[in-house]
Scaffold this motif. Structure first.
Motif, PDB file in Angstrom:
ATOM      1  N   ARG A 157       0.854  -1.190   0.000  1.00 48.62           N
ATOM      2  CA  ARG A 157       0.000   0.000   0.000  1.00 48.62           C
ATOM      3  C   ARG A 157       0.886   1.234   0.000  1.00 48.62           C
ATOM      4  O   ARG A 157       1.739   1.407   0.868  1.00 48.62           O
ATOM      5  CB  ARG A 157      -0.895  -0.011   1.242  1.00 48.62           C
ATOM      6  N   ILE A 186      -3.247  -2.868  -9.807  1.00 52.22           N
ATOM      7  CA  ILE A 186      -3.391  -1.774  -8.845  1.00 52.22           C
ATOM      8  C   ILE A 186      -4.834  -1.771  -8.345  1.00 52.22           C
ATOM      9  O   ILE A 186      -5.779  -1.831  -9.138  1.00 52.22           O
ATOM     10  CB  ILE A 186      -3.076  -0.400  -9.488  1.00 52.22           C
ATOM     11  N   ARG A 188      -7.465   0.585  -6.552  1.00 50.68           N
ATOM     12  CA  ARG A 188      -7.619   2.024  -6.301  1.00 50.68           C
ATOM     13  C   ARG A 188      -9.086   2.365  -6.026  1.00 50.68           C
ATOM     14  O   ARG A 188      -9.926   2.285  -6.911  1.00 50.68           O
ATOM     15  CB  ARG A 188      -7.109   2.818  -7.506  1.00 50.68           C
ATOM     16  N   ARG A 189      -9.373   2.699  -4.772  1.00 47.75           N
ATOM     17  CA  ARG A 189     -10.717   3.116  -4.356  1.00 47.75           C
ATOM     18  C   ARG A 189     -11.805   2.175  -4.879  1.00 47.75           C
ATOM     19  O   ARG A 189     -12.800   2.598  -5.480  1.00 47.75           O
ATOM     20  CB  ARG A 189     -10.987   4.559  -4.800  1.00 47.75           C
ATOM     21  N   GLN A 202      -1.129   6.775  -7.340  1.00 45.30           N
ATOM     22  CA  GLN A 202      -1.813   7.764  -6.507  1.00 45.30           C
ATOM     23  C   GLN A 202      -1.724   7.370  -5.039  1.00 45.30           C
ATOM     24  O   GLN A 202      -1.378   6.229  -4.706  1.00 45.30           O
ATOM     25  CB  GLN A 202      -3.285   7.868  -6.920  1.00 45.30           C
ATOM     26  N   ASP A 205      -2.762   3.811  -3.210  1.00 45.38           N
ATOM     27  CA  ASP A 205      -2.911   2.700  -4.155  1.00 45.38           C
ATOM     28  C   ASP A 205      -2.402   1.420  -3.514  1.00 45.38           C
ATOM     29  O   ASP A 205      -1.383   1.423  -2.801  1.00 45.38           O
ATOM     30  CB  ASP A 205      -2.094   2.952  -5.435  1.00 45.38           C
TER      31      ASP A 205
END
Length: 450
Positions: A157, A186, A188-189, A202, A205
């Motif tokens: 992370r 990855i 991501r959100r 970002q 991530d």
């Protein structure tokens, strides 16, 4: 493929969900109406109410016509009997969840094959080994050994102070020409990205990086994290998985671990203390903050919460993190909790249902499939496949192959040597290939190896 699942509990439901999404013909048998309603209401599968040890009910569930019969009730004996009957009825392959060590021991008077069982799975033991592996990589949220342990896939992370933030994958690789690695996925959100070179990292991530095992420590340093040696471990929850983890660590030939195991049941705690003299067994409530502090949680290198109460597992791990414990691992069953747990600051989460699914998938996708591993917290899978002379994958270099969208080739094992794949890599017959892909691309990439 026709698959019959005996047991609609947590693991049965999870398997039915995954297998039905892959367009298999799935039937689930259980005598619990509530469990069956949950399956029928949310999944495209056939449900049959009945007793797993009844010949009549197994015939109703067409167990004898199954290409794979999967017995995953919570009771070993029921799974064994259902597997035996299913085999006699004509099931081609039988997979059973059996947690008793008596049947896996080399000197056991009865083996799974004697019972008509082809594959015996033990999700809790698989998850315990995963946790032990995570303790050897303090910075990683996931550690998966591949290519006969010659390669590792690690999940990391990225914190907001990571030097990788706002850099593209192409820039990342260019900054470390001496290292050979590949970022293959990855998280991501809540989204899963199979990245290209232009994708930029970002804050927060969850990145998955493949490299040769010997290079993993150097790869971790590039993310701004440092590997810390872990020596002392506190385990909350002594029965079941907690005892397995303690035993694995106590028998570790590479180092001596200092282990404290907390078990709320006095009789079980006493028996654990007798069976495992190398560790300290404590009787008490493993979710009691006062007990944890009194027993020195703030002096531990790692804290592992594997009680049956997953909310308590998360809360106690958060408390351990607040007290600056270097590594926290929580046992979590609810899929919705997995990405949440990492977002709020836990280092790693383990899901025994995923461990069972990974074991079973290798047999569902038979043929050239060596292993299948589902990545926690994101919708992606790691598949290890072997190429043959007839495989379409061997006809052109990777950059000229029309690979399915949402799929990337990460590495190749050839004649004992490992190689991180590039566009120029040519896959040959006999190569073992490590592929990362979204579930929607699994069938298409598998066909390239047929």
């Amino acid at each position: 493929m026709k698959i019959v699942i005996i047991g609609g509990g947590e693991i049965g439901y999870d398997l039915a969900s995954v297998l039905s999404s892959e367009k298999h013909d799935v039937t689930v048998l259980d005598r619990d109406k509530t469990a069956l309603s949950r399956v029928a209401d949310s999944l495209d599968v056939l449900t049959v109410e009945g007793n797993a040890t009844s010949v009549k009910d197994l015939v109703s569930a067409t167990a004898g016509e199954a290409e794979i019969l999967i017995c995953v009730t919570s009771i070993d004996e029921v799974n064994m009997i259902a597997g035996m009957i299913g085999r006699r009825l004509g099931a081609k392959m039988v997979i059973a969840r059996i947690r008793s060590d008596e049947f896996s021991d080399d000197n056991a008077p009865l083996t799974p094959s004697d019972l008509g069982i082809d594959v015996m799975i033990h999700p809790e033991l698989s998850a315990a080994h995963e946790i032990a592996q995570l303790l050897k990589r303090s910075s990683a949220s996931d550690v998966i050994n591949l290519a006969d342990d010659r390669m590792q896939l690690i999940g990391i992370r990225l914190e907001k102070d990571s030097p990788l933030i706002d850099k593209s994958l192409t820039e990342y690789a260019a900054n470390y020409p001496e290292l050979t690695f590949r970022v293959v996925a990855i998280g991501r959100r809540g989204r899963t990205i199979i990245p290209t070179g232009s994708v930029k990292f970002q804050n927060y991530d969850q990145i998955f990086v493949l490299a040769e095992t010997q290079d993993i420590n150097d790869v971790i340093k590039t993310t701004g994290k440092k590997e810390k040696e872990l020596n002392s471990v506190m385990i909350a929850g002594g029965s079941g998985m907690g005892a397995m983890i303690a035993k694995i660590l106590a028998e570790d030939p590479a180092k001596t671990w200092s282990v404290k195991l907390i078990e709320p049941d006095y009789d079980k705690a006493e028996q654990l203390a007798i069976d495992m003299k190398e560790i300290m067994v404590l009787h008490g409530n493993p979710t009691d903050p006062d007990l944890l502090v009194t027993e020195g949680i703030n002096e531990m290198d790692a804290f592992i919460a594997v009680t049956d109460d997953e909310e308590s597992n998360i809360i106690s791990c958060l408390m351990a993190k607040h007290l600056e414990v270097k590594k926290t691992v929580a046992l979590v069953s609810k899929p919705d909790f997995i990405p949440l747990a990492q977002t709020i600051g836990l280092d790693a989460v383990i899901n025994k249902k995923v461990a069972a699914s990974n074991e079973i998938h290798r047999y569902v996708r038979r043929g050239r499939v060596i292993s299948v591993t589902e990545l926690r917290g994101i919708k992606a899978e790691v598949i290890e496949l072997q190429a043959t002379k007839e495989s379409k994958i061997t006809k052109k270099p990777i950059k000229k192959l029309n690979l399915p969208e949402g799929c990337v080739i990460g590495g190749v094992l050839r004649n004992g040597d490992v190689e991180i794949a590039t566009g120029e890599t040519q896959i040959n017959a006999g190569d073992r290939v490590i592929i990362f892909c979204l579930p929607s691309a699994v069938d298409r990439i598998t066909k390239l190896f047929q």
